[in-house]
Enzyme design. Structure first.
Site, PDB file in Angstrom:
ATOM      1  N   SER A 138       6.385  -6.835  -3.204  1.00  0.00           N
ATOM      2  CA  SER A 138       7.296  -6.394  -4.160  1.00  0.00           C
ATOM      3  C   SER A 138       7.086  -6.732  -5.606  1.00  0.00           C
ATOM      4  O   SER A 138       6.990  -7.941  -5.936  1.00  0.00           O
ATOM      5  CB  SER A 138       8.769  -6.837  -3.880  1.00  0.00           C
ATOM      6  OG  SER A 138       9.527  -6.881  -4.810  1.00  0.00           O
ATOM      7  N   CYS A 181      17.291   1.256 -16.441  1.00  0.00           N
ATOM      8  CA  CYS A 181      18.489   0.807 -15.310  1.00  0.00           C
ATOM      9  C   CYS A 181      18.322  -0.730 -15.769  1.00  0.00           C
ATOM     10  O   CYS A 181      17.260  -1.481 -15.623  1.00  0.00           O
ATOM     11  CB  CYS A 181      18.278   1.213 -13.881  1.00  0.00           C
ATOM     12  SG  CYS A 181      18.713  -0.053 -12.631  1.00  0.00           S
ATOM     13  N   HIS A 227      10.256  -2.635  -0.630  1.00  0.00           N
ATOM     14  CA  HIS A 227       8.936  -3.477  -0.477  1.00  0.00           C
ATOM     15  C   HIS A 227       9.471  -4.876   0.204  1.00  0.00           C
ATOM     16  O   HIS A 227       9.870  -5.775  -0.571  1.00  0.00           O
ATOM     17  CB  HIS A 227       8.378  -3.664  -1.877  1.00  0.00           C
ATOM     18  CG  HIS A 227       7.656  -2.430  -2.324  1.00  0.00           C
ATOM     19  ND1 HIS A 227       7.744  -1.976  -3.612  1.00  0.00           N
ATOM     20  CD2 HIS A 227       6.961  -1.569  -1.757  1.00  0.00           C
ATOM     21  CE1 HIS A 227       6.886  -1.087  -3.938  1.00  0.00           C
ATOM     22  NE2 HIS A 227       6.635  -0.669  -2.468  1.00  0.00           N
ATOM     23  N   SER A 230      14.638  -5.939  -3.959  1.00  0.00           N
ATOM     24  CA  SER A 230      14.655  -5.438  -2.673  1.00  0.00           C
ATOM     25  C   SER A 230      14.882  -6.409  -1.502  1.00  0.00           C
ATOM     26  O   SER A 230      14.352  -6.253  -0.254  1.00  0.00           O
ATOM     27  CB  SER A 230      13.178  -4.930  -2.450  1.00  0.00           C
ATOM     28  OG  SER A 230      12.080  -5.833  -2.989  1.00  0.00           O
ATOM     29  N   GLU A 239       7.924   6.498  -8.665  1.00  0.00           N
ATOM     30  CA  GLU A 239       8.936   6.832  -9.596  1.00  0.00           C
ATOM     31  C   GLU A 239       8.621   7.704 -10.621  1.00  0.00           C
ATOM     32  O   GLU A 239       9.018   8.724 -11.049  1.00  0.00           O
ATOM     33  CB  GLU A 239       9.695   5.550  -9.891  1.00  0.00           C
ATOM     34  CG  GLU A 239      10.855   6.233 -11.114  1.00  0.00           C
ATOM     35  CD  GLU A 239      11.646   5.057 -11.765  1.00  0.00           C
ATOM     36  OE1 GLU A 239      11.595   3.899 -11.132  1.00  0.00           O
ATOM     37  OE2 GLU A 239      12.194   5.339 -12.784  1.00  0.00           O
ATOM     38  N   THR A 280      12.976   3.439 -14.916  1.00  0.00           N
ATOM     39  CA  THR A 280      14.096   3.009 -14.888  1.00  0.00           C
ATOM     40  C   THR A 280      13.933   1.276 -15.198  1.00  0.00           C
ATOM     41  O   THR A 280      14.808   0.558 -15.477  1.00  0.00           O
ATOM     42  CB  THR A 280      14.895   3.079 -13.468  1.00  0.00           C
ATOM     43  OG1 THR A 280      13.860   2.756 -12.531  1.00  0.00           O
ATOM     44  CG2 THR A 280      15.258   4.367 -13.470  1.00  0.00           C
ATOM     45  N   HIS A 284       2.921   4.915 -10.308  1.00  0.00           N
ATOM     46  CA  HIS A 284       4.047   4.523  -9.533  1.00  0.00           C
ATOM     47  C   HIS A 284       4.689   5.534  -8.948  1.00  0.00           C
ATOM     48  O   HIS A 284       4.934   6.836  -9.631  1.00  0.00           O
ATOM     49  CB  HIS A 284       4.984   3.602 -10.527  1.00  0.00           C
ATOM     50  CG  HIS A 284       5.981   2.849  -9.854  1.00  0.00           C
ATOM     51  ND1 HIS A 284       6.984   3.697  -9.325  1.00  0.00           N
ATOM     52  CD2 HIS A 284       6.053   1.752  -9.770  1.00  0.00           C
ATOM     53  CE1 HIS A 284       7.971   2.835  -8.754  1.00  0.00           C
ATOM     54  NE2 HIS A 284       7.493   1.681  -9.023  1.00  0.00           N
TER      55      HIS A 284
END
Ligand code: F3S
Length: 280
Positions: free
Chosen positions: A220, A192, A40, A264, A124, A164, A122
């Site tokens: 983003s 994460c 992004h 990003s 992911e 994550t 999303h």
């Protein structure tokens, strides 16, 4: 004016890895596409396009060459379809995301009702859900944004995985709500900490500076969240995508300006902004 950088800022491991993979592909000279924008960050996406790697909406828009899977990952069907079409897949799925995909698949294959804590829709989450669904023998895979979204009819055994970028607090709240129902969920913490590290160091920096510049794509969500955190602690916080947007008048009377960047944002973009601010 002193310029202070946040301790953790800019491209996370998975984004940097995806960029390195894309740049290596350019050097190889093969025709290549990314499936969706690689990250992004409009400047990076444009620069990749200028160097021969365009973003395609779907496999239908790709006739030949390499297909780079971005760090969010994809549903397994996309990988199979790419092979069928004779396209070569270059998998830049972040290893942390891949770990969440396999955790979900292994819980489903052990017979668990899989609960995924994350943001519906999303990319992911779509990937993780599809990996679990492929092993769940028809048992539905649940995605919940918070404990309040848990349906009433969850039965043992229950397995929980998490997007994550979710907070540990949200995961804990979902697990606690399941336990309150007498369930004993098997929890795979697949968070994460790159996002949290960036948020915590931005918050710390925002309390120490007179003004703050947050660098990253306006599309983003992690950069927008960083900006919100900074703005709440430092009224003179500014979200920019490139140094041309900076107005020196923002910093009149400032002794120290802070700089942070979303996950990003590549290092080169941060360095350009830092140099520009130091030259003021
Ligand atoms: Fe990967 Fe974490 Fe970045 S999951 S893409 S290292 S935010």
């Amino acid at each position: 004016m002193r310029v202070a950088r946040a301790r953790y800022a800019g491209a996370c491991y998975g984004v940097q890895r995806a960029l390195d993979i894309a740049y290596a592909t350019i050097l190889d000279g093969c025709p290549a596409h990314t499936l969706g924008p690689l990250i992004h960050n409009p400047q990076v996406v444009k620069s990749l396009e200028d160097r021969g790697i365009a973003a395609a909406e779907s496999l239908d828009g790709i006739q030949e060459g390499l297909v780079i899977v971005r760090s969010h990952g994809v549903v397994p069907q996309v990988k199979a379809d790419a092979c069928k079409r004779g396209l070569t897949l270059v998998d830049a799925t972040c290893p942390h995301v891949a770990r969440a995909q396999s955790a979900a698949a292994s819980l489903a294959s052990e017979g668990c009702q899989v609960v995924i804590v994350g943001e519906k829709g999303h990319p992911e989450i779509e990937g993780i859900t599809a990996y679990a669904a492929a092993c769940s023998h028809g048992r539905p895979v649940l995605v919940v944004g918070s404990a309040s979204e848990l349906p009433d009819d969850i039965e043992e055994p229950v397995g929980v995985v998490v997007q994550t970028t979710q907070s540990k607090e949200n995961l804990d709240a979902v697990v606690a709500a399941l336990e309150e129902r007498g369930l004993r969920p098997i929890v795979k913490n697949t968070i994460c900490f790159a996002t949290r590290q960036r948020q915590e160091s931005a918050a710390e920096l925002a309390g120490q500076v007179d003004a703050l510049v947050v660098i990253g794509g306006r599309n983003s969500s992690n950069t927008s969240r960083l900006f919100e955190i900074c703005k709440a602690r430092c009224a003179r916080s500014f979200h920019i995508e490139s140094p041309e947007e900076i107005d020196p008048a923002w910093f009149v009377g400032c002794g120290t300006v802070g700089v942070t960047a979303g996950a990003s944002t590549p290092e080169e973009q941060i360095e350009v902004v830092v140099s520009f601010l130091e030259s003021l």
